[in-house]
Design an enzyme around this catalytic site. Structure first.
Site, mmCIF file in Angstrom:
data_model
loop_
_atom_site.group_PDB
_atom_site.id
_atom_site.type_symbol
_atom_site.label_atom_id
_atom_site.label_comp_id
_atom_site.label_asym_id
_atom_site.label_seq_id
_atom_site.Cartn_x
_atom_site.Cartn_y
_atom_site.Cartn_z
ATOM 1 N N CYS A 64 0.826 -1.203 0.000
ATOM 2 C CA CYS A 64 0.000 0.000 0.000
ATOM 3 C C CYS A 64 0.864 1.259 0.000
ATOM 4 O O CYS A 64 1.877 1.323 0.695
ATOM 5 C CB CYS A 64 -0.915 0.009 1.228
ATOM 6 S SG CYS A 64 -2.065 1.402 1.191
ATOM 7 N N CYS A 68 -0.489 4.728 7.052
ATOM 8 C CA CYS A 68 -1.213 4.583 8.319
ATOM 9 C C CYS A 68 -0.320 3.852 9.336
ATOM 10 O O CYS A 68 0.120 2.729 9.080
ATOM 11 C CB CYS A 68 -2.500 3.795 8.099
ATOM 12 S SG CYS A 68 -3.517 4.456 6.752
ATOM 13 N N CYS A 71 -0.883 0.122 10.525
ATOM 14 C CA CYS A 71 -1.177 -0.909 9.531
ATOM 15 C C CYS A 71 0.080 -1.621 9.057
ATOM 16 O O CYS A 71 1.065 -0.992 8.671
ATOM 17 C CB CYS A 71 -1.893 -0.273 8.340
ATOM 18 S SG CYS A 71 -2.312 -1.468 7.062
ATOM 19 N N CYS A 108 -16.811 -10.283 3.754
ATOM 20 C CA CYS A 108 -16.162 -8.983 3.621
ATOM 21 C C CYS A 108 -14.991 -9.115 2.651
ATOM 22 O O CYS A 108 -14.023 -9.818 2.944
ATOM 23 C CB CYS A 108 -15.662 -8.496 4.977
ATOM 24 S SG CYS A 108 -16.933 -8.519 6.266
ATOM 25 N N CYS A 141 -19.995 -7.218 1.878
ATOM 26 C CA CYS A 141 -19.416 -5.911 2.204
ATOM 27 C C CYS A 141 -18.066 -5.823 1.512
ATOM 28 O O CYS A 141 -17.293 -6.777 1.560
ATOM 29 C CB CYS A 141 -19.244 -5.783 3.721
ATOM 30 S SG CYS A 141 -18.561 -4.196 4.257
ATOM 31 N N CYS A 201 -20.422 0.860 6.629
ATOM 32 C CA CYS A 201 -19.807 0.165 7.775
ATOM 33 C C CYS A 201 -18.546 0.949 8.098
ATOM 34 O O CYS A 201 -17.665 1.082 7.239
ATOM 35 C CB CYS A 201 -19.484 -1.269 7.376
ATOM 36 S SG CYS A 201 -18.429 -2.153 8.556
ATOM 37 N N ARG A 271 -19.558 -4.475 16.260
ATOM 38 C CA ARG A 271 -18.750 -5.683 16.061
ATOM 39 C C ARG A 271 -17.449 -5.590 16.843
ATOM 40 O O ARG A 271 -16.767 -4.562 16.797
ATOM 41 C CB ARG A 271 -18.426 -5.830 14.571
ATOM 42 C CG ARG A 271 -17.643 -7.067 14.205
ATOM 43 C CD ARG A 271 -17.413 -7.113 12.708
ATOM 44 N NE ARG A 271 -18.611 -6.747 11.985
ATOM 45 C CZ ARG A 271 -18.627 -6.000 10.875
ATOM 46 N NH1 ARG A 271 -17.521 -5.553 10.365
ATOM 47 N NH2 ARG A 271 -19.772 -5.703 10.299
HETATM 48 S S1 SF4 Z 1 -5.034 1.024 6.466
HETATM 49 FE FE1 SF4 Z 1 -3.258 -0.024 5.521
HETATM 50 S S2 SF4 Z 1 -4.041 -0.794 3.560
HETATM 51 FE FE2 SF4 Z 1 -5.482 0.808 4.269
HETATM 52 S S3 SF4 Z 1 -4.736 2.740 3.355
HETATM 53 FE FE3 SF4 Z 1 -3.802 2.603 5.395
HETATM 54 S S4 SF4 Z 1 -1.802 1.623 4.990
HETATM 55 FE FE4 SF4 Z 1 -3.092 1.205 3.185
#
Ligand code: SF4
Length: 351
Positions: A64, A68, A71, A108, A141, A201, A271
């Protein structure tokens, strides 16, 4: 803390106040069981003794470009997770069958990344149509990141029921957890989902250093956004991410957070999401008295407890799997991840 007043509001489908939400988070241990009982009454008012099972199918993992901090799939992550671009139809089909055999009502479909291209949307539309054709009663979802009105409409028109896009944390805290996109972008995506007719969601990750006020802010923001399904994720601070080693949650804190979310969202699906097993530990049964939905088996890049253990937990709580007509839960299928998940990380916080 006036639990009688909060319960009465909840039974009418009304939220408690922000002040009461803060009081719930700051309640003492002597008040914890009465608090769980109050949230449980509200849960039973709207969902009876049913637990909805959701099954995650990871279509695309890692790689990605977003950053974040929580993550494992983020830009620069050195977390030990699988990275692959689009699972094959056979792999997806096997995973879906396993989830449904285990009693899941909702599938999901999740892909990492900023958001889908038009080609990606067309690919997912085909997957959705295939699942709906083979299993007409299954809720689907999708969770693909940021989408505009047209992409959301296309997904809806091809059969998707809902779309997951978590706000994760308060606007005032968002810059601490991500620099490559904004809270407002996430909030705008929720509007696109609703306009397209997709059930929104959207939930939170707690345990990321947010204050009580910030936690209350995001839970009320979700209510104002009209979300119908609220996943509550508990941070999994994996190695290889900026939040590695961050550890502020206790089982009691997790129960207070769940109680607060239930009392702000009395009639929404709440959830217990990723981190349930690690952070609630032996208190998972109390959590199930307040939430009405869990993920069955594994998460995106981390392993949950087995599907069999989840079904046993539900039965031990005197609850039943939604869709089982009050019968004993079905025989659990062996959890079939699309590919073997590593000791990974993500907390279903995919954009
Ligand atoms: S949560 Fe993870 S997969 Fe989603 S945009 Fe952020 S870094 Fe990328």
């Amino acid at each position: 803390m006036d639990l009688a007043k909060m319960t009465a509001l909840g039974l009418q489908g009304q939220s408690i106040s922000r002040e009461d939400a803060l009081a719930v988070l700051r309640s003492n241990d002597d008040e914890l069981m009465p608090l769980v009982a109050a949230a449980s009454r509200v849960r039973r008012r709207f969902f009876g003794n049913r637990v909805k099972l959701n099954y995650l199918v990871n279509l695309k993992s890692g790689l990605c470009p977003e950053d974040c901090t929580y993550c494992s799939q983020r830009l620069g992550s050195s977390a030990d997770v699988l990275k692959y671009s689009w699972a094959s139809p056979d792999e997806i089909g096997r995973a879906v069958e396993a989830g449904l055999a285990g009693g899941a009502k909702r599938v999901c479909l999740v892909a990492s990344g900023h958001g889908p291209s038009e080609r990606d949307v067309n690919r997912v539309n085909g997957i959705v149509e295939g699942i709906k054709s083979a299993h007409p009663g299954t809720e689907i979802c999708v969770c693909l990141g940021f989408v505009d009105d047209d992409k959301a409409q296309s997904l809806h028109d091809h059969g998707a029921d809902a779309y997951n896009h978590n706000l994760n944390t308060a606007e005032s805290h968002y810059g601490e957890v991500c620099t490559t996109h904004t809270y407002e972008q996430r909030r705008a995506t929720l509007d696109a989902l609703k306009a397209a007719g997709l059930s929104p969601c959207s939930g939170i990750i707690t345990g990321m250093g947010e204050t009580d006020e910030e936690l209350v802010d995001v839970v009320f923001a979700l209510r104002e956004a009209g979300v119908r399904s609220v996943p509550v994720n508990f941070l999994l601070p994996f190695d290889g991410t900026p939040l590695a080693g961050h550890d502020e949650l206790t089982p009691q804190r997790c129960l207070r957070v769940l109680a607060m979310v239930r009392l702000v969202h009395p009639d929404a699906e709440v959830r217990a999401g990723a981190g349930r097993e690690e952070h609630l530990r032996t208190q998972q049964s109390l959590a199930l008295q307040m939430v009405n939905s869990i993920f069955l088996g594994d998460y995106l890049t981390s392993e949950g407890q087995s599907g069999a253990a989840d079904l046993q937990l539900i039965a031990d709580c005197g609850l039943v799997v939604e869709g089982s007509e009050g019968d004993a839960p079905r025989e659990p299928a062996t959890s079939v991840p699309i590919r073997r998940r590593g000791v990974g990380t993500d907390v279903l916080a995919n954009a």
